[in-house]
Design an enzyme around this catalytic site. Sequence first.
Site, short mmCIF file in Angstrom:
data_model
loop_
_atom_site.label_atom_id
_atom_site.label_comp_id
_atom_site.label_asym_id
_atom_site.label_seq_id
_atom_site.Cartn_x
_atom_site.Cartn_y
_atom_site.Cartn_z
N ASP A 81 26.59 12.88 -14.89
CA ASP A 81 26.50 13.99 -14.35
C ASP A 81 24.97 14.57 -14.30
OD1 ASP A 81 26.48 16.41 -12.98
OD2 ASP A 81 28.20 17.19 -14.13
N ASP A 130 26.03 8.57 -10.61
CA ASP A 130 26.75 9.35 -9.79
C ASP A 130 28.24 9.90 -10.95
OD1 ASP A 130 27.40 9.58 -6.60
OD2 ASP A 130 29.17 10.29 -7.73
N CYS A 189 21.62 16.87 3.10
CA CYS A 189 22.18 16.61 4.50
C CYS A 189 22.33 17.96 4.85
CB CYS A 189 22.96 15.77 4.54
SG CYS A 189 24.52 15.91 3.63
N ALA A 210 25.87 7.40 -5.22
CA ALA A 210 26.92 6.85 -4.23
C ALA A 210 26.95 7.35 -2.72
CB ALA A 210 28.26 6.84 -4.87
N PRO A 211 27.04 6.64 -1.82
CA PRO A 211 27.51 5.11 -1.57
C PRO A 211 26.59 4.24 -1.78
CG PRO A 211 27.73 6.08 0.48
CD PRO A 211 27.22 7.14 -0.57
N GLY A 212 25.27 4.48 -1.68
CA GLY A 212 23.98 3.48 -2.14
C GLY A 212 23.40 3.08 -0.98
N GLY A 213 23.29 3.91 0.10
CA GLY A 213 22.37 3.53 1.08
C GLY A 213 20.71 3.52 0.42
N LYS A 214 20.49 4.88 -0.18
CA LYS A 214 19.15 5.00 -0.67
C LYS A 214 19.06 4.21 -1.92
CE LYS A 214 18.80 9.88 0.90
NZ LYS A 214 20.15 9.91 1.45
#
Length: 256
Positions: free
Chosen positions: A125, A97, A197, A75-79
């Site tokens: 998890d 997630d 990140c 999440a949130p799902g871009g990749k």
Amino acid sequence: AAKALAARWRSAGLACEAPDVNTGGALPVPHGVAVPDLPGYGEGLFVIQDPAAHEAVGSFLAPRPGETVLDCCAAPGGKTIQAAVAVGPKGHVIALDNSEARLERLRENLERTGLAGNVEVALCDAASPGLVRRFAGRRIDAVLVDAPCSNSGVLARRPDARWRWSADEVERLSAVQLSILRNVARLGAGRIVYSTCSIDRAENEGVVSAFTEKAACGYVVEKSRTWLPIADLPDFDRFLPPTWHDGAFAALLRRV
């Protein structure tokens, strides 16, 4: 597709740069308009990603048509969406997630982009033994571990993260990151991409080094990269390509 979208934005009166060949054809978002108001957003023609995040999937994970990809912290799902497009209709993406609320946002993005039927979404998890019990024996070609981290590379967008940072928190996160890597390695995928990140070596090179020490995990580092944050500062384009991105890290781990 990126060129067609750029032409559509220009026809709507938006200043739009050409697709960036350095990021696999990604298209810089026009300034001065909310993302949901951009032509094509509601139709699911694009998703928003930082260039470094885009490259972690495109150049490091490099999903191929027909592959099965496990996205462990999706999440949130871009990749997830980027991987689903790459593997195509004959491939499969499993998106996990540990937060049901975050998975709802992921499902919304999948519905908007028309990819809900290509992605299996599950509450799980990635650091728990349940992951291995659930997916052992299934064919998994590649795993993406976009690990929870200190966010030290994205402080420009998340200034609140600096107040959560401490040496103790980085140590705690590093332990979680390493446990996820060791857990997913038991699934035997041909390659794992570990990304954060963060720009903290303890969370990046330190975790990868601990994971691959003496190759006991069965994986070796094929390549890695740290992206330091680049801000859109006056005259910066005299020195660097006009691709502004957050800080990030990615490592491609190949099974031996």
